[in-house]
Design an enzyme around this catalytic site. Structure first.
Site, PDB file in Angstrom:
ATOM      1  N   SER A 141     -13.676 -35.120   1.695  1.00 52.15           N
ATOM      2  CA  SER A 141     -12.906 -36.576   1.573  1.00 52.15           C
ATOM      3  C   SER A 141     -11.987 -36.141   2.143  1.00 52.15           C
ATOM      4  O   SER A 141     -11.069 -34.669   2.449  1.00 52.15           O
ATOM      5  CB  SER A 141     -12.582 -36.222  -0.090  1.00 52.15           C
ATOM      6  N   TYR A 154     -11.082 -33.856  -8.005  1.00 50.94           N
ATOM      7  CA  TYR A 154     -12.152 -34.099  -7.294  1.00 50.94           C
ATOM      8  C   TYR A 154     -12.083 -33.485  -5.937  1.00 50.94           C
ATOM      9  O   TYR A 154     -12.645 -33.111  -5.052  1.00 50.94           O
ATOM     10  CB  TYR A 154     -11.953 -35.730  -6.971  1.00 50.94           C
TER      11      TYR A 154
HETATM   12  P1  NDP Z   1     -20.313 -45.319  -4.475  1.00 53.02           P
HETATM   13  O1  NDP Z   1     -19.816 -45.039  -5.293  1.00 53.02           O
HETATM   14  O2  NDP Z   1     -20.354 -46.489  -3.520  1.00 53.02           O
HETATM   15  O3  NDP Z   1     -21.585 -44.664  -4.712  1.00 53.02           O
HETATM   16  C1  NDP Z   1     -22.310 -43.563  -5.344  1.00 53.02           C
HETATM   17  C2  NDP Z   1     -23.318 -43.400  -5.172  1.00 53.02           C
HETATM   18  O4  NDP Z   1     -23.494 -42.034  -5.425  1.00 53.02           O
HETATM   19  C3  NDP Z   1     -24.633 -44.407  -5.958  1.00 53.02           C
HETATM   20  O5  NDP Z   1     -25.319 -44.682  -4.743  1.00 53.02           O
HETATM   21  C4  NDP Z   1     -24.726 -43.179  -6.869  1.00 53.02           C
HETATM   22  O6  NDP Z   1     -25.994 -43.802  -6.868  1.00 53.02           O
HETATM   23  C5  NDP Z   1     -24.491 -41.623  -6.323  1.00 53.02           C
HETATM   24  N1  NDP Z   1     -24.858 -41.073  -7.107  1.00 53.02           N
HETATM   25  C6  NDP Z   1     -23.840 -41.096  -8.337  1.00 53.02           C
HETATM   26  N2  NDP Z   1     -24.079 -39.683  -9.572  1.00 53.02           N
HETATM   27  C7  NDP Z   1     -25.295 -39.219  -8.334  1.00 53.02           C
HETATM   28  C8  NDP Z   1     -25.725 -38.433  -9.074  1.00 53.02           C
HETATM   29  N3  NDP Z   1     -25.508 -37.919 -10.269  1.00 53.02           N
HETATM   30  N4  NDP Z   1     -27.179 -37.824  -8.099  1.00 53.02           N
HETATM   31  C9  NDP Z   1     -27.519 -38.350  -7.853  1.00 53.02           C
HETATM   32  N5  NDP Z   1     -27.098 -39.760  -7.054  1.00 53.02           N
HETATM   33  C10 NDP Z   1     -25.504 -39.573  -7.537  1.00 53.02           C
HETATM   34  O7  NDP Z   1     -19.452 -44.224  -3.428  1.00 53.02           O
HETATM   35  P2  NDP Z   1     -19.043 -43.967  -2.305  1.00 53.02           P
HETATM   36  O8  NDP Z   1     -20.196 -44.117  -1.769  1.00 53.02           O
HETATM   37  O9  NDP Z   1     -17.468 -44.423  -2.109  1.00 53.02           O
HETATM   38  O10 NDP Z   1     -19.093 -42.644  -1.864  1.00 53.02           O
HETATM   39  C11 NDP Z   1     -20.045 -41.676  -0.998  1.00 53.02           C
HETATM   40  C12 NDP Z   1     -19.012 -40.551  -0.724  1.00 53.02           C
HETATM   41  O11 NDP Z   1     -18.142 -40.489  -0.102  1.00 53.02           O
HETATM   42  C13 NDP Z   1     -19.051 -39.444  -2.355  1.00 53.02           C
HETATM   43  O12 NDP Z   1     -19.353 -38.354  -2.170  1.00 53.02           O
HETATM   44  C14 NDP Z   1     -17.560 -39.391  -2.348  1.00 53.02           C
HETATM   45  O13 NDP Z   1     -16.635 -38.784  -3.209  1.00 53.02           O
HETATM   46  C15 NDP Z   1     -16.889 -39.573  -0.842  1.00 53.02           C
HETATM   47  N6  NDP Z   1     -16.002 -39.814  -0.543  1.00 53.02           N
HETATM   48  C16 NDP Z   1     -15.946 -41.763  -0.564  1.00 53.02           C
HETATM   49  C17 NDP Z   1     -14.067 -42.798  -0.913  1.00 53.02           C
HETATM   50  C18 NDP Z   1     -14.636 -43.401  -0.780  1.00 53.02           C
HETATM   51  O14 NDP Z   1     -13.169 -43.937  -0.064  1.00 53.02           O
HETATM   52  N7  NDP Z   1     -14.652 -44.475  -0.835  1.00 53.02           N
HETATM   53  C19 NDP Z   1     -13.520 -41.163   0.482  1.00 53.02           C
HETATM   54  C20 NDP Z   1     -13.778 -40.386   0.828  1.00 53.02           C
HETATM   55  C21 NDP Z   1     -14.906 -39.684  -0.068  1.00 53.02           C
HETATM   56  P3  NDP Z   1     -26.339 -44.161  -8.650  1.00 53.02           P
HETATM   57  O15 NDP Z   1     -25.692 -45.975  -8.679  1.00 53.02           O
HETATM   58  O16 NDP Z   1     -27.856 -44.614  -8.084  1.00 53.02           O
HETATM   59  O17 NDP Z   1     -25.769 -43.873  -9.821  1.00 53.02           O
END
Ligand code: NDP
Length: 246
Positions: A141, A154
């Site tokens: 991030s 985080y």
């Molecule tokens: P979302 O919350 O939209 O999606 C997160 C995804 O991760 C979901 O599909 C969820 O699955 C899955 N997930 C959560 N916990 C687990 C777990 N224990 N095991 C397997 N899957 C898991 O997040 P984003 O799409 O925004 O984020 C994706 C990545 O990008 C993350 O690593 C985040 O830190 C990073 N990021 C995001 C930013 C943003 O502004 N959005 C900025 C910088 C980095 P389920 O729903 O089935 O639980």
């Protein structure tokens, strides 16, 4: 690698948000995709259906990335479905924000378990099981760099992910496997938008010189570059995809 061989990608946390966009893009680039999810099975199955309707290949695989045995089983499922693994996209993550003084043990432990240990679990498996010539892409991030108040834990997990990226890239010498991280800025997903007051969202939207939020597809494009032939010479790097915010 000959063009008729289907390469296989595992995308963690692909049931929604950035992971879902990455899975779709990789499938349209010709990868067979393991659509990993923790809890949202209906969303993961819907995504697999969309990919198949567009002519791609995918299967949903439930696994909590913080559980090392579950991660092993996910890699087993990928191998038994498609016979090989070429690409890991370590996207699963959670974000819990609070001033450090107000952060409780659950906030700390849950982010360490999913963001840091979860990435460790999948990296360890990928280091053993990816085919030579493969790729690993971790989601960091841009808070690593911005370091805004309330992001201490985080940001610490993502700094750890970046550290493992650099080290593993060197450890995989001789296997022709690249290891990189993509570090998005604010991106329009539930993780970013949920619980934020409108004025904070507006402020963060205007922070980048390009004056908009990232879209999941912006990040999927960046991952596709690193996963594809044009990204072959990039190794051990963190690519910030954030419209110029830092
Ligand atoms: P979302 O919350 O939209 O999606 C997160 C995804 O991760 C979901 O599909 C969820 O699955 C899955 N997930 C959560 N916990 C687990 C777990 N224990 N095991 C397997 N899957 C898991 O997040 P984003 O799409 O925004 O984020 C994706 C990545 O990008 C993350 O690593 C985040 O830190 C990073 N990021 C995001 C930013 C943003 O502004 N959005 C900025 C910088 C980095 P389920 O729903 O089935 O639980």
């Amino acid at each position: 690698m000959s063009a008729d061989i289907t390469k296989v990608a595992i995308v963690t946390g692909a049931s929604r948000g950035i992971g879902s966009a990455i899975a779709k893009r990789l499938a349209s680039d010709g990868f067979a995709v393991i659509v990993n999810y923790a809890g949202r099975s209906a969303e993961a199955e819907m995504l697999v259906k969309q990919i198949e309707e567009a002519g791609g290949k995918a299967i949903p695989v439930q696994a909590d990335v913080s559980d090392a045995r579950a991660v092993e089983r996910m890699f087993d499922a990928a191998e038994s479905a498609y016979g090989r693994i070429d690409l890991l996209v370590n996207n699963a993550g959670i974000m819990k924000l609070a001033a450090l003084a107000e952060s409780d043990d659950t906030l700390f432990d849950s982010q360490i378990a999913i963001n840091l240990k979860g990435s460790f679990n999948t990296l360890r498996e990928a280091a053993k099981r990816l085919r030579n010539g493969g790729r690993i892409i971790n989601l960091s991030s841009s808070v690593v760099g911005l370091y805004q108040p309330s992001y201490a834990v985080y940001a610490a997990t993502k700094a750890g992910v970046e550290a493992m990226t650099h080290v593993l890239a060197k450890e995989l010498r001789g296997r022709n496997i690249t290891v990189n991280a993509v570090a998005p800025g604010p991106t329009a997903t539930a993780l970013f938008l949920d619980g934020k007051p409108q004025q904070v969202i507006e402020h963060l939207t205007k922070l980048a010189p390009l004056e908009r939020l990232g879209q999941p597809e912006d990040i999927a494009n960046t991952v596709a570059f690193l996963a594809g032939p044009d990204g072959a010479w990039i190794n051990g790097q963190v690519l910030r995809a954030n419209g110029g915010i830092i």
